[in-house]
Design a protein around this motif. Structure first.
Motif, PDB file in Angstrom:
ATOM      1  N   LEU A 107       0.824  -1.207   0.000  1.00  9.80           N
ATOM      2  CA  LEU A 107       0.000   0.000   0.000  1.00  9.80           C
ATOM      3  C   LEU A 107       0.860   1.260   0.000  1.00  9.80           C
ATOM      4  O   LEU A 107       0.514   2.259  -0.642  1.00  9.80           O
ATOM      5  N   THR A 108       1.979   1.208   0.703  1.00 13.48           N
ATOM      6  CA  THR A 108       2.878   2.363   0.714  1.00 13.48           C
ATOM      7  C   THR A 108       3.424   2.640  -0.674  1.00 13.48           C
ATOM      8  O   THR A 108       3.503   3.801  -1.104  1.00 13.48           O
ATOM      9  N   VAL A 109       3.789   1.593  -1.399  1.00  9.19           N
ATOM     10  CA  VAL A 109       4.295   1.768  -2.772  1.00  9.19           C
ATOM     11  C   VAL A 109       3.224   2.384  -3.660  1.00  9.19           C
ATOM     12  O   VAL A 109       3.473   3.336  -4.414  1.00  9.19           O
ATOM     13  N   VAL A 110       2.000   1.860  -3.569  1.00  7.68           N
ATOM     14  CA  VAL A 110       0.921   2.339  -4.444  1.00  7.68           C
ATOM     15  C   VAL A 110       0.635   3.822  -4.187  1.00  7.68           C
ATOM     16  O   VAL A 110       0.642   4.642  -5.116  1.00  7.68           O
ATOM     17  N   PHE A 111       0.405   4.174  -2.941  1.00 11.05           N
ATOM     18  CA  PHE A 111       0.045   5.563  -2.633  1.00 11.05           C
ATOM     19  C   PHE A 111       1.227   6.507  -2.831  1.00 11.05           C
ATOM     20  O   PHE A 111       1.046   7.658  -3.263  1.00 11.05           O
ATOM     21  N   THR A 112       2.426   6.035  -2.552  1.00 10.61           N
ATOM     22  CA  THR A 112       3.597   6.887  -2.739  1.00 10.61           C
ATOM     23  C   THR A 112       3.811   7.212  -4.208  1.00 10.61           C
ATOM     24  O   THR A 112       4.077   8.368  -4.580  1.00 10.61           O
ATOM     25  N   LEU A 113       3.701   6.211  -5.075  1.00 11.67           N
ATOM     26  CA  LEU A 113       3.893   6.458  -6.511  1.00 11.67           C
ATOM     27  C   LEU A 113       2.775   7.333  -7.070  1.00 11.67           C
ATOM     28  O   LEU A 113       3.026   8.174  -7.944  1.00 11.67           O
ATOM     29  N   LEU A 114       1.546   7.140  -6.567  1.00 10.33           N
ATOM     30  CA  LEU A 114       0.447   7.983  -7.034  1.00 10.33           C
ATOM     31  C   LEU A 114       0.676   9.454  -6.690  1.00 10.33           C
ATOM     32  O   LEU A 114       0.303  10.349  -7.460  1.00 10.33           O
ATOM     33  N   LEU A 115       1.294   9.711  -5.555  1.00 14.83           N
ATOM     34  CA  LEU A 115       1.569  11.094  -5.160  1.00 14.83           C
ATOM     35  C   LEU A 115       2.885  11.608  -5.740  1.00 14.83           C
ATOM     36  O   LEU A 115       2.998  12.799  -6.060  1.00 14.83           O
ATOM     37  N   ALA A 116       3.860  10.747  -5.859  1.00 18.10           N
ATOM     38  CA  ALA A 116       5.184  11.186  -6.308  1.00 18.10           C
ATOM     39  C   ALA A 116       5.227  11.485  -7.793  1.00 18.10           C
ATOM     40  O   ALA A 116       5.964  12.384  -8.224  1.00 18.10           O
ATOM     41  N   PHE A 117       4.462  10.745  -8.593  1.00 17.06           N
ATOM     42  CA  PHE A 117       4.539  10.940 -10.043  1.00 17.06           C
ATOM     43  C   PHE A 117       4.120  12.355 -10.461  1.00 17.06           C
ATOM     44  O   PHE A 117       4.873  13.028 -11.179  1.00 17.06           O
ATOM     45  N   SER A 181      -3.376   2.852  14.439  1.00 21.46           N
ATOM     46  CA  SER A 181      -4.121   2.005  13.515  1.00 21.46           C
ATOM     47  C   SER A 181      -3.269   1.747  12.275  1.00 21.46           C
ATOM     48  O   SER A 181      -2.304   2.479  12.005  1.00 21.46           O
ATOM     49  N   PHE A 182      -3.631   0.723  11.545  1.00 20.30           N
ATOM     50  CA  PHE A 182      -2.871   0.361  10.347  1.00 20.30           C
ATOM     51  C   PHE A 182      -2.898   1.463   9.288  1.00 20.30           C
ATOM     52  O   PHE A 182      -1.853   1.789   8.712  1.00 20.30           O
ATOM     53  N   PRO A 183      -4.045   2.098   8.989  1.00 19.91           N
ATOM     54  CA  PRO A 183      -4.033   3.197   8.016  1.00 19.91           C
ATOM     55  C   PRO A 183      -3.119   4.342   8.429  1.00 19.91           C
ATOM     56  O   PRO A 183      -2.484   4.971   7.573  1.00 19.91           O
ATOM     57  N   THR A 184      -3.030   4.625   9.729  1.00 21.41           N
ATOM     58  CA  THR A 184      -2.151   5.704  10.182  1.00 21.41           C
ATOM     59  C   THR A 184      -0.697   5.353   9.941  1.00 21.41           C
ATOM     60  O   THR A 184       0.106   6.212   9.550  1.00 21.41           O
ATOM     61  N   VAL A 185      -0.328   4.085  10.149  1.00 22.52           N
ATOM     62  CA  VAL A 185       1.047   3.650   9.880  1.00 22.52           C
ATOM     63  C   VAL A 185       1.364   3.790   8.394  1.00 22.52           C
ATOM     64  O   VAL A 185       2.435   4.288   8.017  1.00 22.52           O
ATOM     65  N   VAL A 186       0.442   3.367   7.543  1.00 16.50           N
ATOM     66  CA  VAL A 186       0.659   3.501   6.095  1.00 16.50           C
ATOM     67  C   VAL A 186       0.766   4.974   5.715  1.00 16.50           C
ATOM     68  O   VAL A 186       1.618   5.357   4.892  1.00 16.50           O
ATOM     69  N   VAL A 190       3.972   6.626   3.857  1.00 14.48           N
ATOM     70  CA  VAL A 190       3.863   7.337   2.577  1.00 14.48           C
ATOM     71  C   VAL A 190       4.503   8.714   2.688  1.00 14.48           C
ATOM     72  O   VAL A 190       5.250   9.145   1.806  1.00 14.48           O
ATOM     73  N   GLN A 191       4.215   9.410   3.771  1.00  7.95           N
ATOM     74  CA  GLN A 191       4.799  10.734   3.958  1.00  7.95           C
ATOM     75  C   GLN A 191       6.318  10.656   4.045  1.00  7.95           C
ATOM     76  O   GLN A 191       7.030  11.535   3.553  1.00  7.95           O
ATOM     77  N   TYR A 192       6.833   9.609   4.665  1.00  7.73           N
ATOM     78  CA  TYR A 192       8.279   9.446   4.808  1.00  7.73           C
ATOM     79  C   TYR A 192       8.945   9.061   3.487  1.00  7.73           C
ATOM     80  O   TYR A 192      10.050   9.511   3.176  1.00  7.73           O
ATOM     81  N   MET A 193       8.285   8.218   2.693  1.00 10.73           N
ATOM     82  CA  MET A 193       8.885   7.697   1.463  1.00 10.73           C
ATOM     83  C   MET A 193       8.739   8.635   0.267  1.00 10.73           C
ATOM     84  O   MET A 193       9.439   8.475  -0.734  1.00 10.73           O
ATOM     85  N   LEU A 194       7.831   9.592   0.353  1.00 10.82           N
ATOM     86  CA  LEU A 194       7.536  10.432  -0.807  1.00 10.82           C
ATOM     87  C   LEU A 194       8.777  11.121  -1.392  1.00 10.82           C
ATOM     88  O   LEU A 194       8.974  11.092  -2.615  1.00 10.82           O
ATOM     89  N   VAL A 240       9.688   1.612 -11.581  1.00 12.52           N
ATOM     90  CA  VAL A 240      10.168   0.344 -11.019  1.00 12.52           C
ATOM     91  C   VAL A 240      11.227   0.604  -9.953  1.00 12.52           C
ATOM     92  O   VAL A 240      11.189   0.039  -8.856  1.00 12.52           O
ATOM     93  N   GLY A 241      12.195   1.469 -10.276  1.00 12.02           N
ATOM     94  CA  GLY A 241      13.242   1.768  -9.308  1.00 12.02           C
ATOM     95  C   GLY A 241      12.696   2.405  -8.047  1.00 12.02           C
ATOM     96  O   GLY A 241      13.063   2.027  -6.922  1.00 12.02           O
ATOM     97  N   ALA A 242      11.806   3.377  -8.209  1.00 14.66           N
ATOM     98  CA  ALA A 242      11.209   4.028  -7.044  1.00 14.66           C
ATOM     99  C   ALA A 242      10.374   3.037  -6.233  1.00 14.66           C
ATOM    100  O   ALA A 242      10.415   3.038  -4.992  1.00 14.66           O
ATOM    101  N   GLY A 243       9.612   2.190  -6.915  1.00 15.67           N
ATOM    102  CA  GLY A 243       8.797   1.201  -6.216  1.00 15.67           C
ATOM    103  C   GLY A 243       9.640   0.221  -5.411  1.00 15.67           C
ATOM    104  O   GLY A 243       9.293  -0.144  -4.290  1.00 15.67           O
ATOM    105  N   LEU A 244      10.775  -0.202  -5.978  1.00 16.48           N
ATOM    106  CA  LEU A 244      11.655  -1.131  -5.266  1.00 16.48           C
ATOM    107  C   LEU A 244      12.227  -0.498  -4.004  1.00 16.48           C
ATOM    108  O   LEU A 244      12.239  -1.112  -2.931  1.00 16.48           O
ATOM    109  N   VAL A 245      12.708   0.724  -4.139  1.00 18.45           N
ATOM    110  CA  VAL A 245      13.295   1.395  -2.974  1.00 18.45           C
ATOM    111  C   VAL A 245      12.241   1.620  -1.899  1.00 18.45           C
ATOM    112  O   VAL A 245      12.473   1.352  -0.708  1.00 18.45           O
ATOM    113  N   VAL A 246      11.079   2.100  -2.292  1.00 18.13           N
ATOM    114  CA  VAL A 246      10.016   2.361  -1.315  1.00 18.13           C
ATOM    115  C   VAL A 246       9.562   1.059  -0.662  1.00 18.13           C
ATOM    116  O   VAL A 246       9.339   1.010   0.562  1.00 18.13           O
TER     117      VAL A 246
END
Length: 318
Positions: A107-117, A181-186, A190-194, A240-246
């Motif tokens: 989930l972190t990869v999905v939301f991070t890439l959606l915001l980072a792109f 909660s789990f959503p708060t952790v995600v 996401v904020q950290y990985m962006l 792909v590279g960003a997703g792997l690192v995140v």
């Protein structure tokens, strides 16, 4: 008029150049020309040493994982056994933690890439130098604040008496439990990985010629079609590279699950910490650590097999 010979001509030779020549002569004595073919190995020797130390650490962890904790002496037993791995596989708690870690990383990869792109695209394509500098400043600002400090910030913002609940109270909404909660952790991950994702996506988007997108638009494609059929396929190495690192950073993260999860949303790294430093069961902690290494290796190998290494291939075959 000819140049004056002797000391005057030598004075015209910069002192810095003389120092460099002296250093070069000294290097020639210490590292003869016959050894020049080994220069590359000499340069990567520190990195190889670090890798060797890492492999040694993993070997010691692997050894430790084969010894169970003797409850009588609270020391590792001498006998070799796979009991620690059976404990991990038979425990519903540890399997739940593994599943939570994998799903959280996904989930972190999905939301991070959606915001980072879009952020990276705006950073690369904006014609305004001021906007580009502002985006870069906002991007690098989080690096000056540690992850733990940021997590504490979210504790203050999302707490029962935090900024978010105070704002909801102004519109008549009763305070909600947003933390632990789990959503708060995600959300925290996401904020950290962006920033990491944006920095990995920006070079891939820079490599896409602007003229290619203009040409696609001139042939009748709207912006969504250009994005889907031109920009995204050409930016795949960066994605792909960003997703792997995140994914690897999120899978192995400790601070966000510990602080924003409040002990109820642990990831594997938190379970490893608990076994090493709270229950002193180094064998079980070592087994969990190797499970984490195995999961990360399988994840990276699967992505490499399916999509290639992306920008991590360093210009090689993808």
């Amino acid at each position: 008029m000819t140049d004056m010979p002797g000391p005057v001509s030598r004075l015209r030779y910069p002192l810095g150049w003389r120092v460099m020549d002296a250093l070069e002569r000294g290097a020639g004595i210490l590292w003869p020309r016959a050894l020049h073919r080994l220069t590359g190995w000499l340069l990567i020797a520190p990195a190889l040493l670090l890798v060797a130390v890492l492999c040694l650490g993993l070997w010691r962890i692997a050894q430790g994982s084969l010894h169970v904790l003797d409850r009588a002496t609270f020391l590792p037993a001498e006998a070799y056994t796979l009991e620690n791995y059976r404990t991990v596989l038979d425990s519903a708690t540890y399997l739940k933690i593994v599943w939570r870690s994998l799903s959280g990383a996904f989930l972190t990869v999905v939301f991070t890439l959606l915001l980072a792109f879009p952020y990276a695209y705006m950073l690369v394509r904006t014609p305004s130098p001021f906007v580009r500098k502002a985006l870069l400043a906002v991007l690098f600002l989080p690096f000056f604040i540690g992850q733990v400090v940021r997590a504490y910030g979210w504790l203050i913002i999302l707490g029962n008496s935090g900024v978010v609940n105070d704002a909801l109270g102004l519109v008549g909404v009763t305070p909600m439990r947003l933390l632990f909660s789990f959503p708060t952790v995600v959300f925290g991950l996401v904020q950290y990985m962006l920033p990491f994702a944006v920095l990995l996506l920006a070079p891939a988007l820079t490599a896409i010629p602007r003229e290619t997108e203009i040409a696609a638009g001139s042939l009748g494609a709207n912006w969504l079609q250009v994005l889907w059929h031109v920009t995204l396929p050409m930016a795949r190495p960066g994605l792909v590279g960003a997703g792997l690192v995140v994914a690897t950073l999120a899978l192995t993260d400790f601070a966000m699950p510990a602080m924003l999860g409040g002990g109820s949303q642990d990831f594997i790294a938190n379970a490893v910490y608990d076994q090493f430093f709270r229950t002193a069961d180094q064998g079980l902690g070592s087994a969990l650590a190797l499970v984490l290494v195995a999961l990360g290796s399988v994840l990276v190998g699967a992505v490499f097999a399916a999509f290639g290494a992306g920008t991590l291939a360093m210009g090689g075959k993808r």
